[in-house]
Every structure is written in C-alpha cells, then in structure tokens.
Design an enzyme around this catalytic site. Sequence first.
Site, mmCIF file in Angstrom:
data_model
loop_
_atom_site.group_PDB
_atom_site.id
_atom_site.type_symbol
_atom_site.label_atom_id
_atom_site.label_comp_id
_atom_site.label_asym_id
_atom_site.label_seq_id
_atom_site.Cartn_x
_atom_site.Cartn_y
_atom_site.Cartn_z
ATOM 1 N N ASN A 60 0.844 -1.180 0.000
ATOM 2 C CA ASN A 60 0.000 0.000 0.000
ATOM 3 C C ASN A 60 0.894 1.250 0.000
ATOM 4 O O ASN A 60 2.115 1.151 -0.048
ATOM 5 C CB ASN A 60 -0.941 -0.048 1.211
ATOM 6 C CG ASN A 60 -2.264 0.614 0.926
ATOM 7 O OD1 ASN A 60 -2.319 1.666 0.302
ATOM 8 N ND2 ASN A 60 -3.340 0.001 1.394
ATOM 9 N N HIS A 78 23.595 2.649 12.052
ATOM 10 C CA HIS A 78 24.724 3.544 12.261
ATOM 11 C C HIS A 78 25.438 3.173 13.550
ATOM 12 O O HIS A 78 24.820 2.650 14.477
ATOM 13 C CB HIS A 78 24.249 4.997 12.343
ATOM 14 C CG HIS A 78 23.560 5.452 11.098
ATOM 15 N ND1 HIS A 78 24.242 5.954 10.026
ATOM 16 C CD2 HIS A 78 22.252 5.454 10.740
ATOM 17 C CE1 HIS A 78 23.384 6.254 9.062
ATOM 18 N NE2 HIS A 78 22.167 5.956 9.476
ATOM 19 N N GLY A 90 -0.164 -1.714 8.691
ATOM 20 C CA GLY A 90 0.251 -0.342 8.464
ATOM 21 C C GLY A 90 1.209 0.180 9.515
ATOM 22 O O GLY A 90 1.156 -0.183 10.684
ATOM 23 N N ARG A 112 6.371 -8.550 19.635
ATOM 24 C CA ARG A 112 6.474 -9.844 20.313
ATOM 25 C C ARG A 112 5.402 -10.779 19.764
ATOM 26 O O ARG A 112 4.324 -10.343 19.361
ATOM 27 C CB ARG A 112 6.256 -9.678 21.816
ATOM 28 C CG ARG A 112 7.271 -8.801 22.489
ATOM 29 C CD ARG A 112 7.149 -8.902 24.000
ATOM 30 N NE ARG A 112 7.893 -7.884 24.705
ATOM 31 C CZ ARG A 112 9.214 -7.800 24.792
ATOM 32 N NH1 ARG A 112 9.958 -8.654 24.163
ATOM 33 N NH2 ARG A 112 9.797 -6.845 25.484
#
Length: 178
Positions: A79, A109, A135, A173
Amino acid sequence: MDKMLAGEAYLAGDPELVSARMRAKSLCHRFNLADPAYPAERMAMLSELLHCAGDAHIEPNFFCDYGFNIHLGENFYANHNLTILDVCRIDIGDNVLFGPGVVLSAATHPLDPVERLHTESGAPIGIGSNVWIGGNVSVLPGVTIGDNCVIGAGSVVNRDIPANSLAAGNPCRVIRSL
C-alpha cells in the site's frame, strides 16, 4: 560497495554509492509522479530497480536507497508510502501484503558519535511467504520474519519472528501461533 553489501562499515559518500542512490531516487520520483490510471506502465519503471519474481504492485509513494538489493517474490502488494532502506539484501517471499507506511530499514549507524559521522553499516532483512505486515510497521536491520506471519499495525520488529506467528507491539512480540 562490497563493504556495504557485506554489512561492514562503509562510507555512504563514496561516489559509486552516491551515483547509485541518485539513480534510484530519480526512478522512484518518476514512479511516484506517474499516472495511477496506468499501473502496468508505472510498475515497469520499478522493474529497472527491483528484482521481481512475478507480479508486484506498489502504490505510490515508494522510496528506496538503491533498489538492486530488493528481491520480491510473486504476488507482492504494498500500500501507499513504502520505504525500503536497502543497503543490504532484502528478500520478500511470495504472496506478501504490506499495509500503508511500512518501513524496512537494513541500514544502521554506529553508536559511537565520532564513528557515526563517517560510516554506516547494515544487515539483511528476510520476509517469508504468505506474510501480512500491517500499516506503519518498521522492520529493523538483521530481522527475519518467517512464513505465514501477521505483524500487527504500528509494530517495531527488532528481532526475528518465527513462522506461523501473530506478532505485534513495540517492541514486536509473538502473541500466539497461527
């Protein structure tokens, strides 16, 4: 580029990497501005960047760093507003669905602030087949999500998720087996 692909510390400002990123960003820009009435033509633009095993459909907007490290299985759907930071290989299986706002970040990083000024690194991401990612999910470097998983909306996936799992949360989890 070899160091980047191996997940070792590398210099992001290397001219070869800058050129490859600019090519990908230019193609993503063209894709994002293309007429949505012509999805096949729009997806053809991304075929210059991504490795697609079969049919894939990505809604705009789409962003990636390089594109050539992204391997999509058959029947992939994403999407709107997919972002993939593909400094290392990202493998996505067959029949995978992404909700809006998904971020896959193979980039990371150094924790040391001096090192962070000069280098970055990454770790590959693997997503199995028959996976649904809700989403606004973020998948972090080095994570593998097994086959047949569902990842709940808004999750931050910072560790591997075994196959056949419903998982959600920050940190993500396993809630139960499917």
